[in-house]
Design an enzyme around this catalytic site. Structure first.
Site, mmCIF file in Angstrom:
data_model
loop_
_atom_site.group_PDB
_atom_site.id
_atom_site.type_symbol
_atom_site.label_atom_id
_atom_site.label_comp_id
_atom_site.label_asym_id
_atom_site.label_seq_id
_atom_site.Cartn_x
_atom_site.Cartn_y
_atom_site.Cartn_z
ATOM 1 C CG ASP A 20 -2.031 0.900 1.338
ATOM 2 O OD1 ASP A 20 -2.453 1.453 0.207
ATOM 3 O OD2 ASP A 20 -2.537 1.515 2.232
ATOM 4 C CG HIS A 37 0.725 1.323 -9.486
ATOM 5 N ND1 HIS A 37 0.559 0.901 -8.091
ATOM 6 C CD2 HIS A 37 -0.236 2.063 -10.051
ATOM 7 C CE1 HIS A 37 -0.739 1.252 -8.073
ATOM 8 N NE2 HIS A 37 -1.121 2.154 -9.017
ATOM 9 C CG LEU A 140 10.086 -16.864 -1.135
ATOM 10 C CD1 LEU A 140 9.972 -16.905 0.326
ATOM 11 C CD2 LEU A 140 10.635 -15.660 -1.667
#
Length: 249
Positions: A20, A37, A140
């Site tokens: 955010d 972004h 991961l």
């Protein structure tokens, strides 16, 4: 730059991140929201690297929610293309293949979580290709949550379960939490241990509702493009200081 010394049993297995603050970051600099972004991609890659370095095994990123369709058509269009770039790590045509393989080279397994409806065909194809390319990686697992919503996921699971009951593949009395979880978007996803949100906002915003039932919530007052691996590590230190009782006294 080394991660802090946190005992292995205090490292969260699964970290969920709400990225955010991209728009506010751009506004503070007099830039269009799309620039925020773009800056957020670097932050995500930083967090992925930091997660690997400290020993996190699973990371879920809230890349595009089912509610994000309400944004302006231009921003939605940008985000659709941008999510492709995040997956491919593409910057320019000269380096497409090198960028595309960066996550794979790190040993990251990419999984897509979300609804296919309304997504661009090219985005779905890239997600599926990334899943196939990285499926054997074990360093991961990165869950890219695109066109995802927690309530939508639960509603879709309930509908699928109801269909199986109607078809007599399952009896109502057989339904348990474990059985229900098998109908979620990604049944193999582990429960969230640490739920991290940037920008100082303190809400979960419909993200991984089922999986975060016992997650520790950490809210950091830093806009997402300014997040670094040190931000993640600080959140993990906060997590390590928590007393997780899971309903016990």
């Amino acid at each position: 730059m080394k991660p802090p010394k946190v005992s292995k049993d205090q490292i969260p297995n699964h970290v969920a991140v709400v990225m955010d603050g991209n728009g506010r970051w751009a506004k503070q600099r007099g830039l269009p929201r799309t620039k925020g972004h773009e800056a957020g991609e670097k932050a995500l890659f930083e967090v992925v690297q930091g997660a690997i370095e400290i020993g996190v095994r699973e990371l879920s990123a809230f890349a595009f929610s089912t509610e994000n369709w309400r944004r302006s058509p231009d921003e939605v269009k940008f985000l659709m293309g941008f999510n492709r770039e995040v997956i491919q790590r593409r910057r320019d045509e000269m380096n497409v293949q090198r960028r595309r393989d960066e996550m794979n080279d790190l040993g990251v397994r990419i999984r897509w979580v979300g609804r296919p409806q309304r997504l661009w065909k090219s985005v779905v194809e890239d997600l599926e290709e990334a899943e196939e390319m990285t499926k054997r990686n074990k360093m991961l697992t990165l869950n890219m949550c695109i066109n995802y919503g927690g309530r939508a996921e639960i509603a879709d699971a309930a509908a699928a379960l109801a269909r199986d009951v109607t078809r007599r593949k399952l009896k109502p009395e057989q339904i348990s939490e474990k059985v229900f979880a098998k109908y979620l978007d990604e049944p193999k996803m582990s429960d969230v241990d640490l739920f991290l949100r940037s920008s100082g906002e303190q809400r979960i915003s419909n993200f991984l509702i089922w999986q975060s039932a016992y997650a520790e919530l950490v809210f950091m007052d830093v806009l997402w493009p300014d997040v670094t691996r040190e931000t993640l590590w600080r959140a993990i230190e906060i997590y390590a200081d928590r007393d997780r009782r899971f309903g016990k006294a």
